[in-house]
Design a protein around this motif. Sequence first.
Motif, short mmCIF file in Angstrom:
data_model
loop_
_atom_site.label_atom_id
_atom_site.label_comp_id
_atom_site.label_asym_id
_atom_site.label_seq_id
_atom_site.Cartn_x
_atom_site.Cartn_y
_atom_site.Cartn_z
N HIS A 21 34.24 12.56 -6.56
CA HIS A 21 35.42 13.11 -6.58
C HIS A 21 36.01 13.61 -7.82
CE1 HIS A 21 35.70 12.21 -1.87
NE2 HIS A 21 34.64 11.87 -2.38
N ALA A 22 36.35 14.81 -7.95
CA ALA A 22 37.10 15.06 -9.13
C ALA A 22 38.33 15.73 -9.13
CB ALA A 22 36.23 15.98 -9.92
N SER A 23 39.38 15.25 -9.76
CA SER A 23 40.81 15.75 -9.49
C SER A 23 41.58 15.70 -11.12
CB SER A 23 41.52 15.17 -8.46
OG SER A 23 42.80 15.48 -8.37
N ALA A 24 42.07 16.68 -11.38
CA ALA A 24 42.89 16.64 -12.63
C ALA A 24 42.12 16.11 -13.99
CB ALA A 24 44.09 15.78 -12.54
N GLY A 25 40.85 16.51 -13.89
CA GLY A 25 40.19 16.22 -15.11
C GLY A 25 39.34 14.77 -14.98
N LYS A 26 39.68 13.97 -13.75
CA LYS A 26 39.07 12.85 -13.93
C LYS A 26 38.03 12.76 -12.84
CE LYS A 26 43.47 10.54 -15.34
NZ LYS A 26 44.20 9.47 -15.27
N THR A 27 37.09 11.99 -12.94
CA THR A 27 36.04 11.97 -11.79
C THR A 27 35.90 10.42 -11.48
OG1 THR A 27 34.39 11.40 -13.47
CG2 THR A 27 34.50 13.81 -12.83
N LYS A 28 35.42 10.19 -10.00
CA LYS A 28 35.53 8.89 -9.81
C LYS A 28 34.25 8.86 -8.87
CE LYS A 28 40.48 8.01 -9.03
NZ LYS A 28 41.63 7.82 -8.41
N ASN A 29 33.52 7.91 -9.02
CA ASN A 29 32.26 7.73 -7.96
C ASN A 29 32.73 6.98 -6.88
OD1 ASN A 29 30.58 8.77 -9.96
ND2 ASN A 29 30.27 6.92 -10.92
#
Length: 144
Positions: A21-29
Motif C-alpha cells: 500500500h503506497a500513499s504520500a510517497g510512503k509504502t507499507k507492506n
Amino acid sequence: MNRFPTAAHLVSWAKFCPQVHASAGKTKNKGRGGGNPWLAATPGNIAAAAARTDTFLGARYRRIARRRGKQKAIVATGNTLLTIAYHLLTDPEARFHDLGADHYESRINKERHARNLATQLQAATGQKILIRNGKAVILEPEAA
C-alpha cells in the motif's frame, strides 16, 4: 486457464503475493490479501512440505527463510508453485523438470564471490588482499 493471461495474474487472483500500500510517497507492506482461505491453504501446505525436501523448492524456501523469515518464505515458495502450475496447465507440451537443490549454488561465480569477500576483508582490516590462482595473497604495504 485462458482467464489468466500470465502466471502473475493467477498468483494475484489467488492472493498469494504480498500487497504493498503506497500513499504520500510512503509504502507499507500489508502481507497477503484475503482471498479464498481454502485456495491459499493448498499452496501454503505444499510449500511447507516442500521445505523439508531436497529439491529446488526446498532450497528456495530455505534460502528465503534464512533472510526474510519462515512466513515470507512460504508465500514466496507458494508463489513459485502457482507459477509452475500455471505453466504446466497452459502448455500441454510442458513437462516439469526439477532444477535441483544445488541450483542456486551452481549459478554463483566462484571467482567473483572470492573477489567480493576479499574486498570486504580488505575494507575491514585495511590490508591489501589479492586473489591469485584461487588463493588469497596479503600484500605488504610499501615503505615510503
